[in-house]
Write a protein that holds these residues in place. Structure first.
Motif, PDB file in Angstrom:
ATOM      1  N   PHE A 153       0.933  -1.219  -0.084  1.00  0.00           N
ATOM      2  CA  PHE A 153       0.036   0.165  -0.046  1.00  0.00           C
ATOM      3  C   PHE A 153       0.857   1.402   0.062  1.00  0.00           C
ATOM      4  O   PHE A 153       0.275   2.268  -0.700  1.00  0.00           O
ATOM      5  CB  PHE A 153      -0.938   0.048   1.256  1.00  0.00           C
ATOM      6  CG  PHE A 153      -2.188  -1.131   0.961  1.00  0.00           C
ATOM      7  CD1 PHE A 153      -3.020  -0.869  -0.020  1.00  0.00           C
ATOM      8  CD2 PHE A 153      -2.495  -2.136   1.987  1.00  0.00           C
ATOM      9  CE1 PHE A 153      -3.867  -1.913  -0.174  1.00  0.00           C
ATOM     10  CE2 PHE A 153      -3.311  -2.845   1.978  1.00  0.00           C
ATOM     11  CZ  PHE A 153      -4.079  -2.828   0.666  1.00  0.00           C
ATOM     12  N   GLU A 154       2.200   1.355   0.679  1.00  0.00           N
ATOM     13  CA  GLU A 154       3.037   2.462   0.311  1.00  0.00           C
ATOM     14  C   GLU A 154       3.246   2.490  -1.037  1.00  0.00           C
ATOM     15  O   GLU A 154       3.510   3.815  -1.426  1.00  0.00           O
ATOM     16  CB  GLU A 154       4.324   1.925   1.318  1.00  0.00           C
ATOM     17  CG  GLU A 154       3.930   2.551   2.729  1.00  0.00           C
ATOM     18  CD  GLU A 154       5.413   2.490   3.632  1.00  0.00           C
ATOM     19  OE1 GLU A 154       5.657   3.080   4.400  1.00  0.00           O
ATOM     20  OE2 GLU A 154       5.998   1.377   3.321  1.00  0.00           O
ATOM     21  N   LYS A 155       3.430   1.822  -1.716  1.00  0.00           N
ATOM     22  CA  LYS A 155       3.948   1.700  -3.083  1.00  0.00           C
ATOM     23  C   LYS A 155       2.670   2.255  -3.965  1.00  0.00           C
ATOM     24  O   LYS A 155       2.826   3.220  -5.065  1.00  0.00           O
ATOM     25  CB  LYS A 155       4.302   0.367  -3.794  1.00  0.00           C
ATOM     26  CG  LYS A 155       5.668  -0.187  -3.317  1.00  0.00           C
ATOM     27  CD  LYS A 155       6.054  -1.398  -3.933  1.00  0.00           C
ATOM     28  CE  LYS A 155       7.450  -1.899  -3.468  1.00  0.00           C
ATOM     29  NZ  LYS A 155       7.713  -3.395  -3.932  1.00  0.00           N
ATOM     30  N   GLN A 156       1.330   2.065  -3.627  1.00  0.00           N
ATOM     31  CA  GLN A 156       0.249   2.220  -4.190  1.00  0.00           C
ATOM     32  C   GLN A 156       0.096   3.730  -3.849  1.00  0.00           C
ATOM     33  O   GLN A 156      -0.533   4.547  -5.070  1.00  0.00           O
ATOM     34  CB  GLN A 156      -0.795   1.409  -3.907  1.00  0.00           C
ATOM     35  CG  GLN A 156      -0.794   0.074  -4.468  1.00  0.00           C
ATOM     36  CD  GLN A 156      -1.038  -0.088  -5.728  1.00  0.00           C
ATOM     37  OE1 GLN A 156      -1.006   0.818  -6.481  1.00  0.00           O
ATOM     38  NE2 GLN A 156      -1.325  -1.389  -6.199  1.00  0.00           N
ATOM     39  N   SER A 157       0.284   4.145  -2.728  1.00  0.00           N
ATOM     40  CA  SER A 157       0.124   5.438  -2.547  1.00  0.00           C
ATOM     41  C   SER A 157       0.854   6.406  -3.237  1.00  0.00           C
ATOM     42  O   SER A 157       0.672   7.310  -3.577  1.00  0.00           O
ATOM     43  CB  SER A 157       0.381   5.758  -0.977  1.00  0.00           C
ATOM     44  OG  SER A 157       0.240   6.981  -0.591  1.00  0.00           O
ATOM     45  N   GLN A 158       2.172   6.164  -3.504  1.00  0.00           N
ATOM     46  CA  GLN A 158       3.194   6.732  -4.076  1.00  0.00           C
ATOM     47  C   GLN A 158       2.900   6.643  -5.929  1.00  0.00           C
ATOM     48  O   GLN A 158       3.261   7.683  -6.432  1.00  0.00           O
ATOM     49  CB  GLN A 158       4.358   6.424  -4.143  1.00  0.00           C
ATOM     50  CG  GLN A 158       4.959   6.688  -2.518  1.00  0.00           C
ATOM     51  CD  GLN A 158       6.155   5.768  -1.930  1.00  0.00           C
ATOM     52  OE1 GLN A 158       7.004   5.222  -2.949  1.00  0.00           O
ATOM     53  NE2 GLN A 158       6.489   5.769  -0.691  1.00  0.00           N
ATOM     54  N   THR A 159       2.316   5.726  -6.380  1.00  0.00           N
ATOM     55  CA  THR A 159       2.343   5.268  -7.655  1.00  0.00           C
ATOM     56  C   THR A 159       0.968   5.418  -8.371  1.00  0.00           C
ATOM     57  O   THR A 159       0.933   5.802  -9.629  1.00  0.00           O
ATOM     58  CB  THR A 159       2.928   4.124  -8.169  1.00  0.00           C
ATOM     59  OG1 THR A 159       2.210   2.983  -7.608  1.00  0.00           O
ATOM     60  CG2 THR A 159       4.317   3.897  -8.051  1.00  0.00           C
ATOM     61  N   ASP A 160      -0.166   5.312  -7.733  1.00  0.00           N
ATOM     62  CA  ASP A 160      -1.441   5.411  -8.301  1.00  0.00           C
ATOM     63  C   ASP A 160      -1.819   6.805  -8.792  1.00  0.00           C
ATOM     64  O   ASP A 160      -1.522   8.068  -8.073  1.00  0.00           O
ATOM     65  CB  ASP A 160      -2.526   5.208  -7.072  1.00  0.00           C
ATOM     66  CG  ASP A 160      -3.771   4.757  -7.557  1.00  0.00           C
ATOM     67  OD1 ASP A 160      -4.647   5.593  -8.375  1.00  0.00           O
ATOM     68  OD2 ASP A 160      -4.357   3.690  -7.488  1.00  0.00           O
ATOM     69  N   LYS A 161      -2.277   6.823  -9.867  1.00  0.00           N
ATOM     70  CA  LYS A 161      -2.525   8.227 -10.691  1.00  0.00           C
ATOM     71  C   LYS A 161      -3.797   8.898 -10.394  1.00  0.00           C
ATOM     72  O   LYS A 161      -3.880  10.262 -10.542  1.00  0.00           O
ATOM     73  CB  LYS A 161      -2.310   8.068 -12.131  1.00  0.00           C
ATOM     74  CG  LYS A 161      -1.093   7.309 -12.729  1.00  0.00           C
ATOM     75  CD  LYS A 161      -1.196   7.151 -14.120  1.00  0.00           C
ATOM     76  CE  LYS A 161       0.118   6.606 -14.798  1.00  0.00           C
ATOM     77  NZ  LYS A 161       0.084   6.163 -16.223  1.00  0.00           N
ATOM     78  N   ARG A 162      -4.603   8.195  -9.467  1.00  0.00           N
ATOM     79  CA  ARG A 162      -5.831   8.696  -9.027  1.00  0.00           C
ATOM     80  C   ARG A 162      -5.644   9.610  -7.880  1.00  0.00           C
ATOM     81  O   ARG A 162      -5.396   9.130  -6.856  1.00  0.00           O
ATOM     82  CB  ARG A 162      -6.984   7.886  -9.099  1.00  0.00           C
ATOM     83  CG  ARG A 162      -7.214   6.776 -10.068  1.00  0.00           C
ATOM     84  CD  ARG A 162      -7.738   5.720  -9.908  1.00  0.00           C
ATOM     85  NE  ARG A 162      -7.147   4.753  -9.057  1.00  0.00           N
ATOM     86  CZ  ARG A 162      -7.558   3.598  -8.332  1.00  0.00           C
ATOM     87  NH1 ARG A 162      -9.119   3.372  -8.689  1.00  0.00           N
ATOM     88  NH2 ARG A 162      -7.010   2.881  -7.742  1.00  0.00           N
TER      89      ARG A 162
END
Length: 676
Positions: free
Chosen positions: A468-477
């Motif tokens: 989830f840390e990666k998603q927080s940094q990479t998600d474009k939304r």
């Protein structure tokens, strides 16, 4: 897809001199079918008449099959419809091969074969829908390949390449071991589906040379809309946000704009306000066919996000009452179980999820399949087990030294563990988990982001923290990133790193990207996490303030958090011993009754009434500013012990009626009195 009545009306009725008795019978059938819609209730008697005249002609079988399709609602119904449809297609191919194979730019040559190609695509379309509704993807693919060989210069009812793409996308999580036409991963299947759509687009352009002098100018723009429709679905699923928006824009203003799909797209982007508006547009666009109304299911989810689960309950109950046990019934019960859960009505939630589990759902016209259905049910059951445990703590402030309650809690803990074991085993075999579960807000997700937390909260903290840390940094939304941040903060809390978690939560609350009306569930969960962090960091004043703010945002959640909420109790006259017993039981619940105005707490007002043998409790709750949190309502009671517990829940707006329902009921009552 063309309107079949309009298309048939384009063909003038001509009656050439019959050359044989069979030809004469077929001319008679063609004349009689004019003006009779095969989708009408007259289709069945017409089919019998046509088959009596000539059972070797495809038209009678076509009418019978379409009638049966339109009246089918389960596997057996669609299987029965597929038999006459398959026979109709077979007789068409047998008797009119030359007409079906004709490709020409010449109107005079095309006109005599037009009706056969039109009817072929219509019969094949309905047969395809039968196979898909029977979950027979292999036969669906074979039918599409069979139709493709005719190489029609216009697809009419059957957009072959679009449906090839849809069939692949709908079964993307399987491999060639299950269905021969698939590749061996989701990525490969999605790439294959996209290639089919590209082929379909090229086919439209190529066929324009044949059709330019036959159909009205600009006809190909409408055909392209079908390609854009499926492109938008694939792009949304794969989180290609800019591309999805591009294809939706191409369809805007075309008359076939898919409001339901666009609403779901806006929902996964975190634009809940626009999503609600588009779901309302989808309702106005409703065709009335028998399938899951996704806009109803997902609108109830938006009501939960808005802290208005009672509205979702009313919406879903109305849909179930109107449609009965037709396709979608199971999904509506799942939605109803969820809405009951977030309204705190756990017994009702369990009742509706059991209904859904026992219902054999037919997944018509949707990519949501049985695996999504089963997962949604099992996750709801897990949440209910978790909450049943918390109910014991809420109803018994002395639970830690009550042997009977402790025994019940131990049993519930064991049942929860078994449910977790069941769902994780099921989940481990789901190849879509990275796209649909770990990726918060997916077009194929049938659960809320909050439900995902119930799934992961007791498992590998380090694994999910990294993900989830990666998603927080990479998600474009940009509107979705804060949801990952909340998950990360909660996972830090699991590691007892409350200082870091609190810093993250404080940053979330400062974010300007939160819709205060449509993200109340999110705000309440942030406040809940703030309460725990401040309690652990020994800041009781801040903890009390956040608990109070959580109550203001979403009171139904509080009894199931393990907290001891602060409340200021104001009681009217106590009539007798029984009223006193109700109050005594209320005070044994896990609520901290305060009188110190320095402690943030809502004001509770309770009054007891008697009218003959009827005993009534009236209650309301307001915050420190005088804003009503729980509308003034009342309920009758018999047993003091049960009434005390029921009152405790109702002070958190659990059960009772929504403000809108209460207002409607009051108006109806007044109108009834005036009429009488």
């Amino acid at each position: 897809m063309m309107n079949n009545t309009d298309a048939w009306a384009q063909i003038p009725v001509t009656t050439p001199q019959p050359v044989s008795p069979r030809a004469q019978k077929r001319y008679e059938i063609d004349a009689k079918r004019t003006g009779t819609d095969p989708n009408s209730e007259d289709a069945l008697p017409r089919s019998r008449e046509f088959l009596r005249i000539d059972s070797t002609y495809y038209v009678g079988w076509m009418y019978e099959g379409m009638y049966k399709f339109n009246h089918a609602a389960d596997y057996l119904g669609f299987k029965n419809a597929s038999v006459p449809l398959a026979r109709s297609l077979q007789t068409l191919e047998r008797d009119y091969r030359k007409e079906l194979a004709t490709r020409t730019p010449d109107l005079a040559t095309f006109f005599p074969v037009f009706k056969y190609q039109l009817d072929y695509t219509m019969v094949a379309y309905y047969l395809l829908q039968c196979y898909m509704n029977m979950e027979d993807a292999e036969q669906a693919n074979a039918l599409l390949r069979r139709a493709l060989k005719w190489n029609f210069q216009r697809d009419f009812y059957l957009d072959v390449y679009n449906y090839l793409a849809w069939n692949v996308h709908r079964n993307r999580f399987y491999t060639s071991k299950k269905f021969s036409f698939l590749k061996n991963s989701i990525d490969e299947n999605e790439a294959l589906a996209n290639r089919f759509l590209d082929s379909g687009y090229r086919r439209i352009i190529k066929n324009a040379a044949f059709n330019a002098h036959i159909f009205q100018p600009g006809y190909e723009k409408q055909d392209k809309m079908s390609v854009y429709h499926y492109k938008s679905i694939l792009c949304s699923y794969n989180f290609s946000i800019d591309s999805a928006a591009y294809y939706f824009d191409l369809m805007r203003g075309s008359g076939v704009f898919p409001h339901n799909n666009y609403a779901t797209f806006r929902m996964i982007c975190g634009d809940f306000r626009e999503a609600e508006k588009e779901y309302q547009e989808a309702a106005a666009q409703e065709s009335g066919d028998k399938r899951l109304k996704e806009y109803i299911y997902y609108s109830s989810v938006l009501d939960i996000y808005k802290a208005q689960p009672k509205q979702g309950i009313e919406l879903l109950k109305a849909m179930i009452q109107a449609n009965g046990s037709t396709p979608g019934f199971g999904w509506y019960n799942i939605g109803l179980a969820r809405s009951m859960f977030y309204d705190g009505q756990m017994e009702e939630s369990r009742r509706y999820i059991t209904k859904a589990e026992q219902f054999k759902e037919v997944h018509i016209g949707t990519t949501l399949g049985q695996s999504h259905y089963d997962f949604s049910i099992q996750l709801n059951k897990l949440m209910n087990k978790e909450t049943e445990f918390e109910m014991k703590r809420f109803e018994n402030a002395n639970w830690w030294y009550n042997p009977s309650v402790l025994g019940d809690m131990a049993q519930l803990k064991a049942e929860k563990f078994l449910q977790q074991f069941l769902i994780i085993n099921q989940f481990a075999q789901n190849p879509e988990r990275d796209r649909v579960v770990y990726k918060l807000f997916s077009t194929e997700s049938t659960v809320t982001w909050d439900e995902i937390w119930y799934l992961i909260r007791d498992f590998s903290t380090h694994f999910f923290l990294d993900k989830f840390e990666k998603q927080s940094q990479t998600d474009k939304r940009k509107y979705i990133r804060k949801y990952y941040d909340l998950f990360v903060a909660r996972l830090y809390m699991k590691q007892s790193n409350y200082k870091k978690a609190k810093d993250m939560l404080d940053n979330i609350l400062r974010s300007p990207d939160t819709d205060l009306e449509f993200e109340k569930l999110f705000i309440a969960r942030v406040f809940e996490a703030e309460v725990t962090c401040n309690q652990e960091l020994k800041n009781e004043r801040a903890a009390n303030e956040f608990m109070y703010r959580m109550y203001q945002e979403y009171p139904q959640l509080l009894p199931y958090t393990g907290f001891k909420p602060n409340m200021n109790l104001h009681v009217g006259p106590v009539n007798d011993k029984e009223d006193a017993l109700v109050l005594d039981r209320l005070k044994k619940c896990n609520i901290n009754w305060v009188t110190d105005r320095a402690i943030a707490a809502p004001d509770v007002y309770v009054n007891f009434y008697r009218k003959g043998k009827t005993k009534t409790i009236e209650y309301t709750v307001v915050d420190a500013s005088g804003n009503t949190i729980v509308e003034k309502q009342s309920f009758s009671w018999q047993k003091p012990d049960e009434a005390g517990v029921a009152l405790a829940y109702r002070l958190f707006n659990i059960g009772g009626k929504s403000a809108e329902a209460e207002e409607t009921e009051t108006k109806d009552t007044k109108a009834g009195k005036e009429n009488s």
